[in-house]
Structure formats: C-alpha cells, structure tokens
Design a protein around this motif. Structure first.
Motif, mmCIF file in Angstrom:
data_model
loop_
_atom_site.group_PDB
_atom_site.id
_atom_site.type_symbol
_atom_site.label_atom_id
_atom_site.label_comp_id
_atom_site.label_asym_id
_atom_site.label_seq_id
_atom_site.Cartn_x
_atom_site.Cartn_y
_atom_site.Cartn_z
ATOM 1 N N TYR A 19 0.312 -0.606 0.164
ATOM 2 C CA TYR A 19 0.142 0.168 -0.144
ATOM 3 C C TYR A 19 0.731 1.542 -0.541
ATOM 4 N N PHE A 20 2.193 1.109 0.624
ATOM 5 C CA PHE A 20 3.294 2.087 0.701
ATOM 6 C C PHE A 20 3.131 2.533 -0.356
ATOM 7 N N ALA A 21 3.806 1.802 -1.396
ATOM 8 C CA ALA A 21 4.521 1.669 -2.651
ATOM 9 C C ALA A 21 3.235 2.861 -3.553
ATOM 10 N N ILE A 22 1.661 2.022 -3.549
ATOM 11 C CA ILE A 22 1.200 2.297 -3.918
ATOM 12 C C ILE A 22 0.828 4.274 -4.107
ATOM 13 N N GLY A 23 0.812 4.357 -2.923
ATOM 14 C CA GLY A 23 0.122 5.644 -2.670
ATOM 15 C C GLY A 23 1.571 6.522 -2.915
ATOM 16 N N MET A 24 3.336 6.343 -3.126
ATOM 17 C CA MET A 24 3.834 7.069 -3.878
ATOM 18 C C MET A 24 3.891 7.256 -4.939
ATOM 19 N N THR A 25 3.374 6.227 -5.643
ATOM 20 C CA THR A 25 3.504 6.531 -7.111
ATOM 21 C C THR A 25 2.492 7.363 -7.799
ATOM 22 N N LEU A 26 1.334 7.833 -7.003
ATOM 23 C CA LEU A 26 0.182 7.823 -7.504
ATOM 24 C C LEU A 26 0.812 9.402 -6.890
ATOM 25 N N ILE A 27 0.953 9.049 -6.047
ATOM 26 C CA ILE A 27 1.820 11.236 -5.234
ATOM 27 C C ILE A 27 2.527 11.722 -6.294
ATOM 28 N N LEU A 28 3.493 10.805 -6.569
ATOM 29 C CA LEU A 28 4.280 11.192 -7.884
ATOM 30 C C LEU A 28 4.214 11.199 -9.025
ATOM 31 N N ALA A 29 3.181 10.616 -9.294
ATOM 32 C CA ALA A 29 2.441 10.455 -11.098
ATOM 33 C C ALA A 29 1.756 12.332 -10.835
ATOM 34 N N VAL A 31 2.207 14.860 -9.021
ATOM 35 C CA VAL A 31 3.382 16.171 -8.714
ATOM 36 C C VAL A 31 4.341 16.368 -10.013
ATOM 37 N N TYR A 32 4.331 15.203 -11.547
ATOM 38 C CA TYR A 32 4.600 15.304 -12.394
ATOM 39 C C TYR A 32 3.881 15.858 -12.875
ATOM 40 N N THR A 33 2.714 15.484 -12.866
ATOM 41 C CA THR A 33 1.503 16.225 -14.010
ATOM 42 C C THR A 33 1.334 17.643 -13.496
ATOM 43 N N ALA A 34 1.432 18.176 -12.550
ATOM 44 C CA ALA A 34 1.390 19.470 -12.052
ATOM 45 C C ALA A 34 2.258 20.296 -12.723
ATOM 46 N N LEU A 35 3.367 19.949 -12.511
ATOM 47 C CA LEU A 35 4.546 20.198 -13.565
ATOM 48 C C LEU A 35 5.197 20.905 -14.673
ATOM 49 N N GLU A 36 4.073 19.620 -15.446
ATOM 50 C CA GLU A 36 4.796 19.825 -17.132
ATOM 51 C C GLU A 36 2.807 20.254 -17.428
#
Length: 233
Positions: A19-29, A31-36
């Motif tokens: 569950y922790f890995a899935i949450g971190m992946t969603l958060i990074l996605a 953040v990347y979408t917001a920056l681009e």
C-alpha cells in the motif's frame, strides 16, 4: 477468559508495504502532471495592432516630394550693329630663313684669349724654384733659397716680451705661398701660443719679393713650409 481471534485476510499490517508503494507512485504522478501542465493564453487584439504598426514604421519610409521652380525668363538679346571699320593695311612679315638668294658672309677671324691656368706646386716638386734676392747667380738656387730664408728669420726674430714673462716657448709651423708675381700670400701657422704665432706671422710678412718659380715653362704658385722655433736661453 476467551481471546478474540483475527482473521488472517483482514489483517492490514500484512500488506502495508504494498500500500505504501502504491501511494507514493500516485503522489509522484500527480506532482509530475502538475509541473508539466501548460496553460496557453490568447494574445489580445491591441497587441497585434501594435506589432503591425511597428512593422509599418520600420518598412515604410517617409518621402517628401519637392517641386523645382521654373527658371526665370531670359531677357531678349539686344543686337547692336557696329559701324564699318576703316580699311586695314596688313603688314608683310618677311622670313629670316636662308634661301638661294641669301648672301653668305665670310667668317671673320676669332681671337681666342688664352686663360693662364693657376698651377700650385710644392717647392720640392717645382721645376724652377723661386729665386730669393741675392741667389740669382747661385749654382744651386734651391739650397741658396733655404739658406736665405734661415738668415731672414734669424735677422728679424724678436722674442715677444709676453712670452718671456709667461715662460712660453716652442715651435711654430708656418706655411705660405710664393705667388706667380713673387709676393707672399695665404700665410698659415700653428704653434703652442697665439703670441708666438703672431711673431712668426710678422717675420713672414717681412719677406722680400722674389722671382716666381716656374713649372713646365710657366710661372707657378709655390707652397713652402718652414718651422720657426722660439727657445729662451
């Protein structure tokens, strides 16, 4: 007392890492979408108009047309009629070029004046040495000349008083020319002091007129050098 039992498939801590890995992946996605994420704004109409005006100001030059004024009217030329000139008598210019009828004059005698060349020779190379008065009948006129020059110096020399006071002595080298007329000219001297040179010049000036020397049958200038020694006793 009975303990409560948990079912194995309901335990949350069993899959906590996943569950922790899935949450971190969603958060990074996220953040990347917001920056681009890019937002495009449409340019207002007034900005386009301003660019067009700028291009027009740069590319379209301002031309000023100048109309040249017409030239002033030319005044009519006044033609004056001059009176008739009197009859002109033309003079005839005769040529000076010779022709068959020209009389040829006979050449007259041309007298060429012979210019006597000045010859200057030292006494040792002269053909005939100058003759000192009293040496006319001497066999060796050169030896007689030298003897009479020495006698003249010894008879006329006077030791200058200033040279005696200053204790000045030495030899004065003299050189002079016996001219084509036998007179003394172009006297030069060099000595240890001016007072001795002055006395040597006085002695040379008292030399008598001589019979001029001859070279190649013509009177010549003769260069003669003679030292005069001043020595106190």
């Amino acid at each position: 007392m009975m303990e409560a039992k948990k079912k194995e498939h309901l335990k949350l801590e069993k899959n906590s890492g996943l569950y922790f890995a899935i949450g971190m992946t969603l958060i990074l996605a996220l953040v990347y979408t917001a920056l681009e994420w890019k937002t495009f704004y449409s340019e207002p109409d007034w900005k386009i108009t301003q660019n067009v005006l700028d291009v027009m100001e740069d590319d379209v030059p301002i031309t000023v047309h100048y109309m040249k004024p017409p030239p002033p009217p030319v005044a009519p030329t006044v033609i004056e009629i001059a009176p008739d000139d009197p009859e002109i008598i033309e003079s005839v210019i005769e040529t000076t070029d010779p022709n068959q009828d020209t009389e040829i004059l006979e050449p007259t005698a041309i007298n060429l004046e012979e210019v006597e060349e000045d010859i200057t020779v030292i006494i040792d190379l002269i053909d005939e040495v100058p003759i000192f008065p009293g040496c006319e009948d001497a066999t060796d006129k050169k030896a007689c000349f030298q003897k009479m020059m020495t006698k003249h110096v010894n008879r006329n020399i006077r030791y200058p008083d200033l040279a005696m006071e200053l204790d000045i002595e030495g030899r004065v080298s003299t050189q002079f020319i016996i001219g084509k007329d036998g007179t003394i000219e172009n006297v030069k001297m060099r000595g240890p002091h001016q007072v001795l040179e002055k006395e040597a010049a006085r002695i040379i000036a008292k030399l008598p007129k001589m019979t001029p020397g001859k070279h190649k049958g013509k009177n010549a200038k003769v260069v003669f050098s003679m030292p005069i020694t001043f020595k106190m006793q």
